[in-house]
Design a protein around this motif. Structure first.
Motif, PDB file in Angstrom:
ATOM      1  N   TYR A   1     -19.844   3.596  -6.079  1.00 32.52           N
ATOM      2  CA  TYR A   1     -19.465   4.989  -5.866  1.00 32.52           C
ATOM      3  C   TYR A   1     -18.596   5.462  -7.023  1.00 32.52           C
TER       4      TYR A   1
ATOM      5  N   HIS B   1     -22.236   6.330   0.882  1.00 34.13           N
ATOM      6  CA  HIS B   1     -22.849   6.771  -0.371  1.00 34.13           C
ATOM      7  C   HIS B   1     -23.919   5.799  -0.880  1.00 34.13           C
TER       8      HIS B   1
ATOM      9  N   GLU C   1     -14.729   4.694   1.002  1.00 30.40           N
ATOM     10  CA  GLU C   1     -15.746   5.272   0.128  1.00 30.40           C
ATOM     11  C   GLU C   1     -16.391   4.143  -0.672  1.00 30.40           C
TER      12      GLU C   1
ATOM     13  N   ALA D   1     -20.585   2.623  -2.219  1.00 33.52           N
ATOM     14  CA  ALA D   1     -22.008   2.893  -2.422  1.00 33.52           C
ATOM     15  C   ALA D   1     -22.820   1.639  -2.101  1.00 33.52           C
TER      16      ALA D   1
END
Length: 293
Positions: free
Chosen positions: A176, A240, A267, A269
């Motif tokens: 991310y 994400h 947060e 990815a």
């Protein structure tokens, strides 16, 4: 903290397997009654789990390993690098280490292998964790665009010797953008050193053949038949994750007979075990012990 401080307390060694030769592993938690095996994604290596092997080794006998053709494992040019080949490597590694049954967690390609393994060898797996896994349908337009972007990124680099810039770009895709500070020179340089090794250059076209086909639009993706996975299975996801977004995970969940879904609060990815290791390690331990998330 460097990768090797993260690994402090783990044992890095090589294990011989009958069909796949030398396999590099990172191991901790010797003597713990339950084993947890960690598997990286395509083009990856055990350093992807540098922040997990030792902390999870407080509770489990933890083994992370390099797939054949990857990292510092054997570079074979006489095999097809299909998911089923990696499944057999996992089985041979477990046999070589005397592991009868294990929890198995994999990220991306590693998640696919965990799923295929659970279907083929259900008697050798306890719980499965499919971490931002491939092998499930893409269900949104954003996911299809993410795949196109990855194919274009891969196409620009096929047939070229890797550079710090190309490795950095590829690893930005994994993480991310709010976590790009994690892409240290050490992390980039360690992957670059593995990629420019002449032995890896010989097998790279085989290892990445499916990405090459995706870049040309000529590919039939390998899909995990989730309905056939009978063990407790956790879909471990992030807000994400590229290609297979949360909508893809939610769509896949009802197909798992004994499935659960966890979406990270942090947060992250495609590399949650590296981007938010504390949350990853805590959730994995809780799920393996209680079946809950």
């Amino acid at each position: 903290m460097t990768i090797w401080l993260d690994f402090l307390g783990a044992e890095i060694r090589y294990v011989e397997t009958p069909s796949f030769g030398r396999t590099r592993i990172a191991e901790s938690g010797h003597g713990k009654p339950e084993t947890l095996i960690l598997m990286h994604g395509i083009g990856g290596h055990i350093e992807a789990y540098s922040k997990n092997v030792v902390p999870l080794g407080k509770h489990y006998h933890v083994v992370a390993f390099d797939f054949v053709g990857h990292g510092l494992s054997e570079k074979k040019t006489d095999i097809d690098y299909t998911p089923h080949v990696y499944v057999e490597q996992l089985l041979e590694l477990m046999d070589a280490l005397g592991i009868e049954k294990a929890h198995i967690s994999g990220e991306s390609l590693g998640g696919m292998i965990a799923g295929f393994f659970a279907i083929k060898y259900p008697h050798r797996i306890n719980k499965a964790i499919l971490n931002t896994t491939g092998g499930i349908p893409i269900v949104t337009e954003k996911g299809r665009q993410d795949l196109k972007n990855l194919a274009e990124l891969s196409a620009r680099n096929f047939g070229k010797l890797p550079t710090p810039e190309s490795v950095h770009s590829r690893m930005q895709w994994l993480i991310y953008e709010g976590n790009w500070n994690l892409l240290t020179d050490e992390l980039i340089d360690s992957r670059l050193a593995l990629y420019i090794n002449p032995d890896f250059q010989k097998v790279a076209p085989l290892v990445f053949s499916r990405l090459a086909k995706a870049a040309s639009g000529d590919t039939t993706p390998d899909m995990v038949e989730l309905e056939k996975i009978k063990c407790d299975t956790l879909l471990f996801w992030t807000l994400h994750n590229p290609i297979h977004d949360v909508a893809a995970a939610k769509s896949a969940l009802p197909r798992l007979p004994r499935g659960k879904l966890y979406v990270m609060k942090a947060e992250a990815a495609h590399w949650p075990q590296y981007e938010a290791p504390q949350e990853f390690n805590d959730v994995v331990h809780r799920y393996l012990q209680t079946g809950e998330v």
